[in-house]
Write a protein that holds these residues in place. Sequence first.
Motif, mmCIF file in Angstrom:
data_model
loop_
_atom_site.group_PDB
_atom_site.id
_atom_site.type_symbol
_atom_site.label_atom_id
_atom_site.label_comp_id
_atom_site.label_asym_id
_atom_site.label_seq_id
_atom_site.Cartn_x
_atom_site.Cartn_y
_atom_site.Cartn_z
ATOM 1 N N GLY A 173 20.361 -0.807 -14.714
ATOM 2 C CA GLY A 173 21.041 0.288 -15.405
ATOM 3 C C GLY A 173 21.347 1.450 -14.493
ATOM 4 N N ALA A 174 22.586 1.927 -14.570
ATOM 5 C CA ALA A 174 23.008 3.028 -13.703
ATOM 6 C C ALA A 174 22.993 4.367 -14.413
ATOM 7 N N GLU A 175 22.991 4.365 -15.747
ATOM 8 C CA GLU A 175 23.145 5.614 -16.495
ATOM 9 C C GLU A 175 21.824 6.196 -16.957
ATOM 10 N N GLU A 176 20.895 5.357 -17.370
ATOM 11 C CA GLU A 176 19.623 5.846 -17.905
ATOM 12 C C GLU A 176 18.766 6.427 -16.778
ATOM 13 N N PRO A 177 18.296 7.676 -16.915
ATOM 14 C CA PRO A 177 17.492 8.268 -15.848
ATOM 15 C C PRO A 177 16.141 7.583 -15.695
ATOM 16 N N VAL A 178 15.587 7.680 -14.497
ATOM 17 C CA VAL A 178 14.259 7.144 -14.203
ATOM 18 C C VAL A 178 13.255 8.286 -14.299
ATOM 19 N N GLU A 179 12.266 8.128 -15.151
ATOM 20 C CA GLU A 179 11.245 9.170 -15.308
ATOM 21 C C GLU A 179 10.264 9.104 -14.142
ATOM 22 N N ILE A 180 10.060 10.242 -13.490
ATOM 23 C CA ILE A 180 9.173 10.312 -12.330
ATOM 24 C C ILE A 180 7.972 11.187 -12.690
ATOM 25 N N LYS A 181 6.782 10.656 -12.483
ATOM 26 C CA LYS A 181 5.565 11.387 -12.799
ATOM 27 C C LYS A 181 4.964 12.006 -11.534
ATOM 28 N N ASN A 182 4.131 13.008 -11.719
ATOM 29 C CA ASN A 182 3.298 13.592 -10.646
ATOM 30 C C ASN A 182 4.099 14.270 -9.547
ATOM 31 N N ALA A 183 5.331 14.675 -9.839
ATOM 32 C CA ALA A 183 6.140 15.356 -8.820
ATOM 33 C C ALA A 183 5.558 16.737 -8.541
ATOM 34 N N VAL A 184 5.769 17.207 -7.315
ATOM 35 C CA VAL A 184 5.346 18.553 -6.917
ATOM 36 C C VAL A 184 6.601 19.342 -6.561
ATOM 37 N N PRO A 185 6.544 20.673 -6.644
ATOM 38 C CA PRO A 185 7.735 21.474 -6.324
ATOM 39 C C PRO A 185 8.178 21.264 -4.874
ATOM 40 N N ALA A 186 9.486 21.156 -4.686
ATOM 41 C CA ALA A 186 10.032 21.032 -3.327
ATOM 42 C C ALA A 186 9.896 22.362 -2.601
ATOM 43 N N GLU A 187 9.380 22.333 -1.386
ATOM 44 C CA GLU A 187 9.185 23.560 -0.616
ATOM 45 C C GLU A 187 10.423 23.941 0.183
ATOM 46 N N LEU A 188 11.278 22.982 0.463
ATOM 47 C CA LEU A 188 12.433 23.227 1.324
ATOM 48 C C LEU A 188 13.718 22.787 0.624
ATOM 49 N N PRO A 189 14.837 23.421 0.940
ATOM 50 C CA PRO A 189 16.111 22.982 0.372
ATOM 51 C C PRO A 189 16.527 21.633 0.951
ATOM 52 N N VAL A 190 17.456 20.968 0.283
ATOM 53 C CA VAL A 190 18.013 19.723 0.791
ATOM 54 C C VAL A 190 18.572 19.959 2.193
ATOM 55 N N ARG A 191 18.289 19.033 3.113
ATOM 56 C CA ARG A 191 18.687 19.202 4.512
ATOM 57 C C ARG A 191 20.048 18.557 4.769
#
Length: 278
Positions: A173-191
């Motif tokens: 499936g390309a449309e249904e989002p994937v739920e991600i657990k245990n994520a932490v805040p990103a410290e840096l912007p996308v490079r």
Amino acid sequence: MLKSQRLATLPIDSYDFDEELSIIDSNDAGGEYDAFTFGSWSAHVLANSGGSDEDTSFRPYEGQLALTELGRKLPGIMSIVTDNFPLERLQWVRIFSLSDGILAPHVDFLEFSEPGTRLQIPLRTDEDSLHSEEDIVYHLRRGEVWKIHTTVPHSARSVSSFPRLSLCLDFSGAEEPVEIKNAVPAELPVRIMERPPVTDAEVEELLSSSAELDATTQRAAFRRFAAVHFTRQADATAAFDWFVEAAARTGDDALVHKARAFRTYCIEKRGYREAFEW
């Protein structure tokens, strides 16, 4: 605008898998996708439809995910998957290894009627390991979860001899989002990588360097064309335009046909398990 998305950052340092990365380094993964790769690239299968280590050709399927023998040797890496991602739609777990190599710009899922969802999480990387999407070049940091926009031309390159290892998860499936657990805040912007514009003189030098192009050197020569957009502002597909022009300059119609056919194979149309013959 970059279509690929950084979805999350995982607490990757809480996992102990350094010894398991050494197992990947010594694993012989074969050459299922050699047509796209230049230098050292391999895909190591940790889980698939039946658990066979011999089943290395990606495809959608119905049924349960099963660990391969290699996957059973890597409980630490597999725990990253089971701790943080849903398993119901997960179909393939692989690790991509890239060192001193480059992928031809390509579009994934051309062989299939529907694209899936592909996530990548670098487990070991450095600043010399880059991804590209159309005219954008960017870096995936260790532990970042990226949804790769696979249906536009994209590529990857590493100039390091130390293998970059990236966990690749393919979901149906390309449309249904994937739920991600245990994520932490990103410290840096996308490079996003800054690159100067490619000049006419640089393009001419590239084309002139291929004056001796022939049937025995054509495949190896493409690597130079694919590498340009990682250091200069150019679309990934410009590599094919330049490659066709270089072939045309030789006056050999067979080389021109082969260059055009490679473009078609990489970014336009190909069949399941279709091999490209140089």
